[in-house]
Design a protein around this motif. Sequence first.
Motif, short mmCIF file in Angstrom:
data_model
loop_
_atom_site.label_atom_id
_atom_site.label_comp_id
_atom_site.label_asym_id
_atom_site.label_seq_id
_atom_site.Cartn_x
_atom_site.Cartn_y
_atom_site.Cartn_z
N THR A 174 0.83 -1.19 0.00
CA THR A 174 0.00 0.00 0.00
C THR A 174 0.87 1.25 0.00
N ASP A 175 0.30 2.31 -0.54
CA ASP A 175 0.94 3.62 -0.45
C ASP A 175 -0.05 4.61 0.16
N ASN A 176 -0.87 4.09 1.06
CA ASN A 176 -1.91 4.87 1.73
C ASN A 176 -1.28 6.04 2.48
N ALA A 177 -1.83 7.21 2.28
CA ALA A 177 -1.31 8.42 2.93
C ALA A 177 -1.60 8.43 4.42
N SER A 178 -2.64 7.72 4.87
CA SER A 178 -2.96 7.72 6.30
C SER A 178 -2.02 6.83 7.10
N THR A 179 -1.30 5.98 6.42
CA THR A 179 -0.31 5.14 7.09
C THR A 179 1.05 5.44 6.48
N THR A 180 2.02 4.71 6.93
CA THR A 180 3.36 4.94 6.40
C THR A 180 3.56 4.31 5.03
N GLY A 181 2.60 3.51 4.60
CA GLY A 181 2.74 2.81 3.33
C GLY A 181 3.66 1.62 3.49
N GLY A 182 3.84 0.89 2.41
CA GLY A 182 4.71 -0.28 2.46
C GLY A 182 3.91 -1.56 2.50
N ALA A 183 4.54 -2.60 2.99
CA ALA A 183 3.91 -3.91 3.04
C ALA A 183 3.30 -4.16 4.42
N TYR A 184 2.11 -4.73 4.42
CA TYR A 184 1.44 -5.15 5.65
C TYR A 184 1.16 -6.63 5.54
N THR A 185 1.42 -7.36 6.62
CA THR A 185 1.18 -8.80 6.65
C THR A 185 0.20 -9.11 7.77
N PHE A 186 -0.86 -9.83 7.42
CA PHE A 186 -1.86 -10.28 8.39
C PHE A 186 -1.67 -11.78 8.57
N SER A 187 -1.65 -12.21 9.83
CA SER A 187 -1.48 -13.63 10.12
C SER A 187 -2.06 -13.91 11.50
N VAL A 188 -1.98 -15.18 11.89
CA VAL A 188 -2.42 -15.57 13.23
C VAL A 188 -1.20 -16.10 13.98
N SER A 189 -1.08 -15.66 15.23
CA SER A 189 0.03 -16.09 16.07
C SER A 189 -0.50 -16.29 17.49
N SER A 190 -0.27 -17.45 18.04
CA SER A 190 -0.74 -17.78 19.41
C SER A 190 -2.24 -17.57 19.55
N GLY A 191 -2.98 -17.90 18.51
CA GLY A 191 -4.44 -17.78 18.56
C GLY A 191 -4.96 -16.37 18.43
N ARG A 192 -4.12 -15.44 17.99
CA ARG A 192 -4.54 -14.04 17.84
C ARG A 192 -4.16 -13.53 16.46
N VAL A 193 -5.05 -12.75 15.85
CA VAL A 193 -4.77 -12.14 14.56
C VAL A 193 -3.83 -10.97 14.79
N GLN A 194 -2.82 -10.87 13.93
CA GLN A 194 -1.86 -9.79 14.07
C GLN A 194 -1.59 -9.13 12.72
N ILE A 195 -1.14 -7.89 12.79
CA ILE A 195 -0.71 -7.15 11.62
C ILE A 195 0.74 -6.74 11.84
N ALA A 196 1.53 -6.92 10.80
CA ALA A 196 2.94 -6.55 10.90
C ALA A 196 3.29 -5.67 9.71
N ASP A 197 4.08 -4.63 9.99
CA ASP A 197 4.61 -3.81 8.91
C ASP A 197 6.13 -3.86 9.02
N ASN A 198 6.80 -2.94 8.39
CA ASN A 198 8.26 -2.96 8.39
C ASN A 198 8.86 -2.70 9.76
N THR A 199 8.12 -2.05 10.64
CA THR A 199 8.70 -1.64 11.92
C THR A 199 8.10 -2.30 13.15
N SER A 200 6.86 -2.76 13.08
CA SER A 200 6.22 -3.27 14.29
C SER A 200 5.18 -4.34 13.98
N THR A 201 4.77 -5.01 15.04
CA THR A 201 3.70 -6.01 14.98
C THR A 201 2.73 -5.70 16.10
#
Length: 184
Positions: A101-128
């Motif tokens: 994404t190159d969304n102006a409301s976020t920093t843009g870049g790649a976002y990854t959605f997955s499940v970890s330890s039974g919880r849905v998470q979102i990860a970008d280049n800097t944080s999860t």
Amino acid sequence: MAQPLAPLAHISLTTSMIKNKGFTLIELVVYTAIVAVIFALVLTGMIGLYRSSRVARLSRTVNISAVTALERISREVRDAGTVMTASSTLNTNPGVLTIETDNASTTGGAYTFSVSSGRVQIADNTSTQFLTSSDVNVSELTFWLATSTNGEAVRVKIIAAPVASSTLPARTFYSTTVLRESYE
């Protein structure tokens, strides 16, 4: 015409009533039984009310958590330019969805959605960060990519249940979102 009682007879009747103040053993047993039945009915009703409120609270927690995760996924997918199929795991559980994404409301870049330890998470280049509550266990997260000549859409399936209860059934949530930038 009735004869009035003699004053002495009236006094002796009152004196005998005063001497017999109190309750008999049978009266006490009957009163105790009545109070015990009323107490049992009230207690049964209160226990039922407590259980119902607990079920409602757990169900609400699952609903809020799953809907919040779906809304965030949908918002990011809607604003995405493309689905990165090479780094996504589609059509299977547990799924992984990576979008660019190159969304102006976020920093843009790649976002990854997955499940970890039974919880849905979102990860970008800097944080999860987790999108679902720790009180909710996500047992399935599946992504499907639908493509056509006019654009792309992502369908998401989440199956979630409360962690604190094994009696409440898991609930299934779906969402389908079209990538806006795919049809412009």
